[in-house]
Design an enzyme around this catalytic site. Structure first.
Site, PDB file in Angstrom:
ATOM      1  CB  SER A 122      -0.737  -0.174   1.289  1.00  0.00           C
ATOM      2  OG  SER A 122      -1.565   1.236   1.336  1.00  0.00           O
TER       3      SER A 122
ATOM      4  CE1 TYR B 159      -3.549  -1.714   5.179  1.00  0.00           C
ATOM      5  CE2 TYR B 159      -3.247   0.428   4.602  1.00  0.00           C
ATOM      6  CZ  TYR B 159      -3.519  -1.145   4.167  1.00  0.00           C
ATOM      7  OH  TYR B 159      -3.717  -1.288   3.006  1.00  0.00           O
TER       8      TYR B 159
ATOM      9  CE  LYS C 107      -1.426  -4.406   3.298  1.00  0.00           C
ATOM     10  NZ  LYS C 107      -1.671  -5.597   2.464  1.00  0.00           N
TER      11      LYS C 107
END
Length: 326
Positions: free
Chosen positions: A117, A141, A145
């Site tokens: 991402s 998050y 990643k």
């Protein structure tokens, strides 16, 4: 080859399964169906219901279906939720990937593609983000990643895997109405939800250092994104030992305010947006340089923002009959 698509019953995963299958690749879907839908999996494509944290089930799936490549999408993906539940995100996104890679290396699967991402970049202070832009994620998050990329590269070097980490920018649109995004955590469906409820769309902050004060993002059509995965899979197969890290975007910034204006124009629904407080973890501008993907894969996004909105709107109307009426 046979490609295992983890998270293949999800919004993005279903498009990748479709693109891989149409390109002549054999696919198997592995999904816990926590957010995915079984009816998104095409007829003839096996569906194994399970978690990537279940190492035995992953291992039996790899051997039972003679898997020779993995595209890993299964993960939790909401920035705000990750701020509230960081341990959950690390367990699902990092430990789940570690368990999967353990099974992959034990089974000697030669190719691995990771769904990463643009969140790995955090708050980049550049007009165009390249793959060399420093990665300083600002949410759990984004951290998971980035940690996932580290795991994939390390496992690749140790086990001789061919690997590709694809950093998605903002994904929108659909190939068919029945494959549309069913969530409302992304901007386009969030705007649809508000407009069809006769409520004004929300703009989370209009005091950013951007031309109109709202956040600027790079939106990429999910069909183009899926085609990038086909290209990456074939690149790994044709050149063993490759280690790719690539931005997947269009290289064009669109502000939140401009996106809302396009949505209202194309749907014919027009309550004026209201400005609310900023959301934690939202950087002002994140726009990709996709030059490396073009050079390494011969891939370039073809579809524009209006294509994303109109196709997504068709999908919204399929699930919400009558929503387009005033």
């Amino acid at each position: 080859m046979t490609w295992l698509i983890t998270g293949g019953a999800g919004y993005i995963g279903a498009h990748i399964v479709r693109a891989m299958t149409e390109a002549g690749e054999r696919t198997v879907v592995y999904d816990d169906l926590s957010t995915g839908l079984a009816d998104r999996v095409p007829d003839g494509v096996p569906l194994v219901v399970g978690s990537t944290l279940d190492g035995e089930r992953v291992a039996s799936t790899l051997t039972g279906h003679q898997v020779t490549g993995v595209v890993h999408l299964a993960a939790k993906k909401q920035v705000a939720e990750s701020l509230e539940r960081p341990l959950h995100y690390y367990r699902e996104n990092v430990e789940g990937l570690r368990v999967l890679l353990d099974a992959v290396t034990a089974a000697r699967v030669p190719s691995f593609v990771l769904s990463s991402s643009a969140a790995v970049y955090g708050v980049p202070d550049v007009d165009l983000v390249t793959e060399e832009t420093p990665c300083v994620p600002v949410s759990p998050y984004g951290e998971t990643k980035l940690a996932g990329e580290w795991l994939v590269r390390a496992a690749g070097r140790a086990a001789g895997l061919s690997t590709a980490c694809l950093r998605y920018f903002n994904v929108a649109g659909t190939a068919r109405p029945d494959l549309a995004d069913t969530g409302v955590s992304n901007l386009v469906p969030m705007v649809f939800e508000r407009l069809t409820a006769h409520e004004p769309p929300r703009v989370f902050g209009d005091d950013y250092p951007t031309p109109d004060g709202t956040c600027v993002r790079d939106y990429v059509h999910v069909v183009d994104l899926a085609e990038a995965h086909v290209a990456a899979a074939r690149a790994l197969r044709s050149s063993p030992g490759r280690d790719l890290t690539l931005n997947i975007g269009r290289g064009e910034g669109v502000s939140v305010r401009e996106m809302i204006q396009r949505v209202t124009a194309l749907t014919g629904l027009g309550p004026a947006p209201v400005v609310t407080a900023r959301r934690p973890g939202d950087p002002p501008r994140v726009v990709a340089s996709a030059d490396r993907a073009a050079a390494e894969l011969g891939w370039k996004a073809r579809l524009g923002v209006d294509d994303m909105i109109t196709s997504a709107w068709d999908g919204w109307l399929l699930r919400h009959p009558g929503a387009g009426r005033g």
